[in-house]
Design an enzyme around this catalytic site. Structure first.
Site, PDB file in Angstrom:
ATOM      1  N   HIS A 195      32.001  41.957  45.710  1.00 10.67           N
ATOM      2  CA  HIS A 195      32.299  42.713  46.935  1.00 10.67           C
ATOM      3  C   HIS A 195      32.706  44.148  46.605  1.00 10.67           C
ATOM      4  O   HIS A 195      32.807  44.971  47.513  1.00 10.67           O
ATOM      5  CB  HIS A 195      33.356  42.004  47.787  1.00 10.67           C
ATOM      6  CG  HIS A 195      34.719  41.904  47.188  1.00 10.67           C
ATOM      7  ND1 HIS A 195      35.184  40.777  46.562  1.00 10.67           N
ATOM      8  CD2 HIS A 195      35.726  42.800  47.141  1.00 10.67           C
ATOM      9  CE1 HIS A 195      36.428  40.976  46.169  1.00 10.67           C
ATOM     10  NE2 HIS A 195      36.783  42.204  46.501  1.00 10.67           N
ATOM     11  N   ASP A 226      30.638  36.018  43.879  1.00 10.13           N
ATOM     12  CA  ASP A 226      31.416  37.247  43.991  1.00 10.13           C
ATOM     13  C   ASP A 226      31.565  37.895  42.618  1.00 10.13           C
ATOM     14  O   ASP A 226      32.645  37.923  42.042  1.00 10.13           O
ATOM     15  CB  ASP A 226      32.794  36.973  44.610  1.00 10.13           C
ATOM     16  CG  ASP A 226      33.469  38.246  45.109  1.00 10.13           C
ATOM     17  OD1 ASP A 226      32.862  39.327  44.983  1.00 10.13           O
ATOM     18  OD2 ASP A 226      34.601  38.156  45.623  1.00 10.13           O
ATOM     19  N   GLY A 310      43.663  46.004  45.832  1.00  5.24           N
ATOM     20  CA  GLY A 310      43.403  46.843  44.670  1.00  5.24           C
ATOM     21  C   GLY A 310      43.279  46.040  43.396  1.00  5.24           C
ATOM     22  O   GLY A 310      42.866  46.562  42.358  1.00  5.24           O
ATOM     23  N   SER A 312      41.246  43.470  43.099  1.00  4.31           N
ATOM     24  CA  SER A 312      39.943  42.807  43.128  1.00  4.31           C
ATOM     25  C   SER A 312      39.109  43.090  41.889  1.00  4.31           C
ATOM     26  O   SER A 312      39.053  44.216  41.409  1.00  4.31           O
ATOM     27  CB  SER A 312      39.135  43.248  44.344  1.00  4.31           C
ATOM     28  OG  SER A 312      39.364  42.418  45.421  1.00  4.31           O
ATOM     29  N   SER A 327      38.695  37.339  43.421  1.00  4.53           N
ATOM     30  CA  SER A 327      37.866  37.446  44.621  1.00  4.53           C
ATOM     31  C   SER A 327      38.705  37.773  45.844  1.00  4.53           C
ATOM     32  O   SER A 327      38.444  38.743  46.539  1.00  4.53           O
ATOM     33  CB  SER A 327      37.102  36.147  44.850  1.00  4.53           C
ATOM     34  OG  SER A 327      36.375  36.186  46.063  1.00  4.53           O
TER      35      SER A 327
END
Length: 357
Positions: A195, A226, A310, A312, A327
């Site tokens: 993402h 992801d 932040g 991720s 994720s």
């Protein structure tokens, strides 16, 4: 030096274990969650239809094996595990989860087959109300008593936000670097969340800085999975290690699947600098499903490790072993309950023909 970091999407469930047990006899202790997971897989193959999942009890350091036929209890004990009689067979739970995975997408929902309660646990966040909640209950009800629906007070989401890690040059975003990788005949690269890789194709080390990596064509997968890969376009140091945010780093030398109940750590570029250390917790579920507003992601690792916007794309690891990429989840790192989901790292390594390095 570029090391490992993360974004987020979240859901919290309080689970209470069943007390049914095939025997009160204490079985020999299994030394670790990882070895317990390996033993659980072996026993599942041997017991076939009589096995209904297993989990590691950290308090007793034992592998608990769910069984639907008490006749196999002796075999479980002989292998060094503790048998526990349950109602639903693994095939029933798998069928229920498959029904949910193929159902219409309702953002704000997650589910996982949890051997501790011998059910598929569905969690709905506060955005699932009215007709959406009614439809979710209808879908869950079609699977009968194998599914239980719970609510959480915090919103399931994934965030593209900040960290000191990687900044989008072609999209207003900041994510965290996961693990550095190598591929035969191709530029060195790093893994992050899909993402992040979907909207961002050009990455910088600093906000507004020059490109140092880009996502090649076909280098990002989300939803469904992801994960993404970004190839270095400049000569910057990129050792195979994770920033611990305490002045040290953890070398990463291998990758494997996570084990239910094992202790894990997560490094993130938002929480790390503020806390001065990595976040830690345990694996609470495997093969979990999360439905974000952008779509559904399956096959996730579920943990009780905290994370924040932040983080991720950042790394989930255990010692020198890479386990996953952040994720999403819910909660924060201010002391309250939190749940985070991770893309298993073994999948993008295989998809991109990459090795850690």
């Amino acid at each position: 030096m570029l090391v490992a970091f993360a974004v987020t999407a979240f859901a919290a469930v309080t689970l209470s274990p069943q007390n049914a047990d095939a025997s009160t006899t204490q079985a020999p202790r299994v030394p670790s969650a990882l070895s317990a997971g390996q033993l659980g897989e072996t026993l599942a193959a041997q017991l076939k239809g009589a096995a209904a999942g297993s989990y590691y009890d950290s308090a007793t350091q034992q592998l608990i094996v769910n069984i639907t036929d008490r006749a196999v209890a002796g075999l479980v004990r002989a292998a060094g595990a503790r048998p526990r009689a349950v109602r639903f067979a693994q095939a029933e739970l798998n069928a229920a989860k498959a029904t949910l995975d193929s159902s219409e997408e309702i953002p704000g929902t997650t589910w996982v087959s949890d051997p501790r309660v011998n059910r598929v646990v569905v969690t709905a966040d506060p955005t699932v109300t009215g007709a959406k909640l009614a439809r979710l209950k209808e879908i869950a009800g079609s699977a009968g008593e194998t599914v239980v629906v719970k609510r959480t007070t915090t919103k399931l989401t994934r965030f593209i936000s900040g960290g000191d890690a990687i900044y989008g040059r072609d999209f207003s975003a900041r994510c965290s670097l996961g693990f550095n990788v190598k591929r035969a005949g191709k530029p060195d690269a790093f893994l992050t969340a899909g993402h992040c890789g979907n909207p961002v194709k050009s990455w910088a080390e600093t906000q507004g800085g020059p490109e140092f990596a880009h996502v090649p064509a076909g280098g990002s997968s989300f939803p469904g999975d992801d994960y993404a890969i970004a190839e270095y376009t400049t000569a910057v140091p990129h050792p195979s290690e994770v920033n611990l945010y305490n002045g040290g780093a953890q070398a990463i030398t291998g990758a494997r699947d996570a084990a239910l109940g094992e202790a894990v750590q997560r490094s993130g570029s938002t929480t790390g600098p503020r806390l001065g250390h990595v976040s830690q917790g345990t694996v609470t579920g495997l093969n979990a499903t999360a439905t974000y507003k952008e779509g559904r992601v399956t096959g996730l690792i579920k943990t009780n490790v905290c994370a924040e916007p932040g983080d991720s794309g950042g790394p989930l690891f255990s010692g020198a072993n890479a386990l996953g990429l952040t994720s999403g989840g819910d909660g924060d790192c201010n002391g309250g309950p939190a749940t985070t989901f991770y893309q298993p790292v073994t999948e993008p390594l295989a998809a991109y023909g990459a090795t850690l390095g």
